[in-house]
Design a protein around this motif. Structure first.
Motif, PDB file in Angstrom:
ATOM      1  N   MET A   1       0.673  -0.908  -0.139  1.00  0.00           N
ATOM      2  CA  MET A   1      -0.313   0.400   0.039  1.00  0.00           C
ATOM      3  C   MET A   1       0.945   0.821   0.415  1.00  0.00           C
ATOM      4  O   MET A   1       1.975   1.432   1.049  1.00  0.00           O
ATOM      5  CB  MET A   1      -0.708   0.443   1.290  1.00  0.00           C
ATOM      6  N   LYS A   2       0.103   1.873  -0.556  1.00  0.00           N
ATOM      7  CA  LYS A   2       0.835   3.511  -0.306  1.00  0.00           C
ATOM      8  C   LYS A   2       0.284   4.348   0.343  1.00  0.00           C
ATOM      9  O   LYS A   2      -0.789   4.795  -0.153  1.00  0.00           O
ATOM     10  CB  LYS A   2       0.985   3.847  -2.345  1.00  0.00           C
ATOM     11  N   ILE A   3       1.575   4.916   0.283  1.00  0.00           N
ATOM     12  CA  ILE A   3       1.168   7.092   1.114  1.00  0.00           C
ATOM     13  C   ILE A   3       1.520   8.192   1.050  1.00  0.00           C
ATOM     14  O   ILE A   3       2.924   7.500   0.580  1.00  0.00           O
ATOM     15  CB  ILE A   3       1.431   6.558   3.177  1.00  0.00           C
ATOM     16  N   SER A   4       0.780   8.579   0.341  1.00  0.00           N
ATOM     17  CA  SER A   4       1.172   9.993   0.662  1.00  0.00           C
ATOM     18  C   SER A   4       1.607  11.524   1.403  1.00  0.00           C
ATOM     19  O   SER A   4       0.584  10.847   2.196  1.00  0.00           O
ATOM     20  CB  SER A   4       0.733  11.048  -0.957  1.00  0.00           C
ATOM     21  N   ILE A   5       3.024  11.552   1.980  1.00  0.00           N
ATOM     22  CA  ILE A   5       2.488  12.447   3.070  1.00  0.00           C
ATOM     23  C   ILE A   5       2.811  13.843   2.182  1.00  0.00           C
ATOM     24  O   ILE A   5       4.214  13.749   1.094  1.00  0.00           O
ATOM     25  CB  ILE A   5       4.113  12.257   3.782  1.00  0.00           C
ATOM     26  N   VAL A   6       2.091  14.706   2.797  1.00  0.00           N
ATOM     27  CA  VAL A   6       1.846  16.395   2.250  1.00  0.00           C
ATOM     28  C   VAL A   6       2.475  16.806   2.808  1.00  0.00           C
ATOM     29  O   VAL A   6       2.268  16.913   3.897  1.00  0.00           O
ATOM     30  CB  VAL A   6       0.303  16.261   1.537  1.00  0.00           C
ATOM     31  N   ILE A   7       3.536  17.491   2.542  1.00  0.00           N
ATOM     32  CA  ILE A   7       4.241  18.169   3.368  1.00  0.00           C
ATOM     33  C   ILE A   7       4.410  19.955   3.126  1.00  0.00           C
ATOM     34  O   ILE A   7       5.380  20.032   1.985  1.00  0.00           O
ATOM     35  CB  ILE A   7       5.887  18.233   4.374  1.00  0.00           C
ATOM     36  N   PRO A   8       3.721  21.513   3.536  1.00  0.00           N
ATOM     37  CA  PRO A   8       4.057  21.817   2.958  1.00  0.00           C
ATOM     38  C   PRO A   8       5.370  23.055   3.727  1.00  0.00           C
ATOM     39  O   PRO A   8       5.141  22.634   4.990  1.00  0.00           O
ATOM     40  CB  PRO A   8       2.448  22.864   3.874  1.00  0.00           C
ATOM     41  N   CYS A   9       6.019  23.521   3.249  1.00  0.00           N
ATOM     42  CA  CYS A   9       7.089  24.465   3.321  1.00  0.00           C
ATOM     43  C   CYS A   9       7.402  25.831   2.723  1.00  0.00           C
ATOM     44  O   CYS A   9       6.939  25.990   1.510  1.00  0.00           O
ATOM     45  CB  CYS A   9       8.590  23.133   2.501  1.00  0.00           C
ATOM     46  N   PHE A  10       7.937  26.712   4.080  1.00  0.00           N
ATOM     47  CA  PHE A  10       8.268  27.631   3.172  1.00  0.00           C
ATOM     48  C   PHE A  10       9.176  28.419   4.721  1.00  0.00           C
ATOM     49  O   PHE A  10       8.910  28.136   5.617  1.00  0.00           O
ATOM     50  CB  PHE A  10       6.805  28.352   4.161  1.00  0.00           C
ATOM     51  N   ASN A  11      10.601  29.070   4.139  1.00  0.00           N
ATOM     52  CA  ASN A  11      10.993  28.823   4.835  1.00  0.00           C
ATOM     53  C   ASN A  11      11.978  27.993   5.947  1.00  0.00           C
ATOM     54  O   ASN A  11      11.391  27.677   7.183  1.00  0.00           O
ATOM     55  CB  ASN A  11      11.276  30.476   5.890  1.00  0.00           C
ATOM     56  N   GLU A  33       5.151   7.814   0.145  1.00  0.00           N
ATOM     57  CA  GLU A  33       5.765   9.429  -1.228  1.00  0.00           C
ATOM     58  C   GLU A  33       5.895  10.522  -0.599  1.00  0.00           C
ATOM     59  O   GLU A  33       4.573  10.894   0.366  1.00  0.00           O
ATOM     60  CB  GLU A  33       5.065   9.017  -2.269  1.00  0.00           C
ATOM     61  N   TYR A  34       7.077  11.052  -0.340  1.00  0.00           N
ATOM     62  CA  TYR A  34       7.066  12.299  -0.240  1.00  0.00           C
ATOM     63  C   TYR A  34       6.457  13.342  -0.341  1.00  0.00           C
ATOM     64  O   TYR A  34       7.446  13.415  -1.986  1.00  0.00           O
ATOM     65  CB  TYR A  34       8.328  12.458   0.415  1.00  0.00           C
ATOM     66  N   LEU A  35       6.162  14.330  -0.647  1.00  0.00           N
ATOM     67  CA  LEU A  35       5.454  15.546  -1.427  1.00  0.00           C
ATOM     68  C   LEU A  35       5.689  16.602  -0.727  1.00  0.00           C
ATOM     69  O   LEU A  35       5.017  17.791   0.044  1.00  0.00           O
ATOM     70  CB  LEU A  35       3.867  15.394  -1.746  1.00  0.00           C
ATOM     71  N   PHE A  36       7.071  17.358  -0.812  1.00  0.00           N
ATOM     72  CA  PHE A  36       7.207  18.356  -0.152  1.00  0.00           C
ATOM     73  C   PHE A  36       6.641  19.639  -1.067  1.00  0.00           C
ATOM     74  O   PHE A  36       6.884  19.623  -2.359  1.00  0.00           O
ATOM     75  CB  PHE A  36       8.483  18.935  -0.247  1.00  0.00           C
ATOM     76  N   ILE A  37       5.809  20.777  -0.610  1.00  0.00           N
ATOM     77  CA  ILE A  37       5.927  21.327  -1.223  1.00  0.00           C
ATOM     78  C   ILE A  37       6.294  23.408  -0.703  1.00  0.00           C
ATOM     79  O   ILE A  37       5.541  23.142   0.630  1.00  0.00           O
ATOM     80  CB  ILE A  37       4.037  22.033  -0.710  1.00  0.00           C
ATOM     81  N   ASP A  38       7.229  23.533  -2.011  1.00  0.00           N
ATOM     82  CA  ASP A  38       7.927  24.763  -1.115  1.00  0.00           C
ATOM     83  C   ASP A  38       6.926  25.953  -1.512  1.00  0.00           C
ATOM     84  O   ASP A  38       6.165  25.898  -2.947  1.00  0.00           O
ATOM     85  CB  ASP A  38       9.020  24.796  -1.944  1.00  0.00           C
ATOM     86  N   ASP A  39       6.577  26.574  -0.694  1.00  0.00           N
ATOM     87  CA  ASP A  39       5.683  27.755  -0.749  1.00  0.00           C
ATOM     88  C   ASP A  39       6.354  29.036  -1.088  1.00  0.00           C
ATOM     89  O   ASP A  39       6.025  29.818  -0.548  1.00  0.00           O
ATOM     90  CB  ASP A  39       4.801  27.411   0.197  1.00  0.00           C
ATOM     91  N   GLY A  40       7.180  29.382  -2.187  1.00  0.00           N
ATOM     92  CA  GLY A  40       7.996  30.125  -2.379  1.00  0.00           C
ATOM     93  C   GLY A  40       8.749  30.074  -1.605  1.00  0.00           C
ATOM     94  O   GLY A  40       8.955  31.952  -1.294  1.00  0.00           O
ATOM     95  N   SER A  41       9.808  29.605  -0.394  1.00  0.00           N
ATOM     96  CA  SER A  41      10.974  30.400   0.214  1.00  0.00           C
ATOM     97  C   SER A  41      12.014  31.449  -0.511  1.00  0.00           C
ATOM     98  O   SER A  41      12.733  31.537  -1.411  1.00  0.00           O
ATOM     99  CB  SER A  41      11.384  28.783   0.909  1.00  0.00           C
ATOM    100  N   SER A  42      12.553  31.684   0.858  1.00  0.00           N
ATOM    101  CA  SER A  42      13.492  32.373   0.742  1.00  0.00           C
ATOM    102  C   SER A  42      14.707  32.390   1.196  1.00  0.00           C
ATOM    103  O   SER A  42      15.244  33.061   1.050  1.00  0.00           O
ATOM    104  CB  SER A  42      13.141  34.227   0.481  1.00  0.00           C
ATOM    105  N   ASP A  43      14.790  31.008   1.672  1.00  0.00           N
ATOM    106  CA  ASP A  43      16.193  30.328   2.301  1.00  0.00           C
ATOM    107  C   ASP A  43      16.353  29.233   0.872  1.00  0.00           C
ATOM    108  O   ASP A  43      16.506  29.168  -0.051  1.00  0.00           O
ATOM    109  CB  ASP A  43      16.199  30.373   3.783  1.00  0.00           C
TER     110      ASP A  43
END
Length: 317
Positions: A1-11, A33-43
């Motif tokens: 079974m596949k588990i998707s992990i949604v991870i919002p990231c900002f700086n 399944e790691y899904l990193f969402i980079d929300d326009g980070s400046s670092d």
């Protein structure tokens, strides 16, 4: 079974590798399944995510063209997810990874569609923030038909059916806590004690949280409009009674005093009520205005697939 992990990231440059290492401890026999969402980070957040993506096939990412906010990041992550089960987690590890096996087991071996989490305590959080958070949940549950659990986190394990239902709500003004509740489905909650961030600083100020709560109220209740109408009607009736009283007094006893102070006070009071009601109406109109523009919830600058494609083109040359 596949588990998707949604991870919002900002700086979150410092927390990205810490998060991955900690969550990997609880992978077990499941495919993550790691899904990193980079929300326009400046670092260096995106660089840290790319480093993980290069080293692990299970890591994917979506990078926004600018900061669109956590709600947009959640939406993008849910859209990109391909797992049989999908969870949303904060990268700062305030969401306990050790609950993952419990949540997965509960969803798989029962007819529950969603296992959510809620904080049983708010220790370590500023007192004023805790106070207003509790008041917000009390208020929203009184004026809205959509129930929202006090202390509930975005951290939850959902079936693919529930995720698809949430994705059908393609509105621009998003309030995920309300959307998760609005779609229904059988949901249970696990409680845990509040945790501090493992590194970095939160980007959520009191003012941002206040605006976020206002969005939640506007998105899931029309009670403020009803209140504005009621206040307007009450003011109109009160003014009518006052006018009748003034005319009757003048006819019977004359008008011995000019009454300028009281007149100015009444005018300012009524004017303030009008501006308040206009502000409430304006908030709803503003939301309607943004919805009618049909702008995208987010714009993607780069993904791991686009990156791989670009590298392949350069190699061919």
């Amino acid at each position: 079974m596949k588990i998707s992990i949604v991870i919002p990231c900002f700086n979150e440059e410092k927390t990205v590798p810490l998060f991955f290492d900690e969550v990997e401890k609880f992978r077990g026999d499941y495919e993550f399944e790691y899904l990193f969402i980079d929300d326009g980070s400046s670092d260096g957040t995106l660089a840290a995510i790319k480093e993980l993506a290069n080293a692990h096939e299970s890591v994917r990412f979506v990078a926004f063209s600018r900061n669109f906010g956590k709600e947009a990041a959640l939406y993008a992550g849910l859209q990109a997810s391909t797992g049989d089960l999908v969870t949303v987690m904060d990268v700062d590890l305030q969401d306990p990874p050790e609950l993952l096996p419990v949540m997965i087991d509960k969803v798989i071996h029962s007819d529950i569609d969603c296992i959510g989490t809620r904080r049983s305590t708010r220790e370590g959080e500023p007192a004023i923030r805790s106070f207003f958070a509790k008041k917000f949940y009390q208020l929203i549950n009184r004026i809205s038909d959509t129930e929202m659990v006090d202390g509930a986190r975005d951290y939850r394990m959902m079936t693919r059916q529930m995720v698809d239902a949430v994705l059908e709500l393609a509105e621009y003004n998003r309030f995920s806590k309300g959307l998760f509740s609005w779609v229904g489905f059988k949901t249970e909650y696990l409680s845990f004690e509040n945790r501090e961030r493992v590194a970095g600083e939160t980007s959520w100020s009191f003012w941002k949280l206040f605006n976020y709560s206002i969005d939640g109220i506007v998105n899931f209740s029309d009670t403020p409009l009803t209140i504005a109408s009621f206040v307007g009607a009450l003011s109109c009736i009160g003014s009518g009674i006052a006018i009748f009283f003034i005319i009757l007094r003048a006819l019977l006893f004359g008008d011995p005093t000019s009454g300028w102070p009281s007149l100015v006070s009444i005018v300012l009071f009524i004017g303030g009520i009008q501006l308040l009601c206009l502000g409430i109406i304006g908030k709803y109109i503003g939301k309607i205005f943004l919805e009618t523009k049909k702008r995208p919830v987010y714009i993607v600058r780069e993904t791991e697939k686009q990156k791989a494609h670009q590298i392949g083109e350069q190699t061919d040359k």
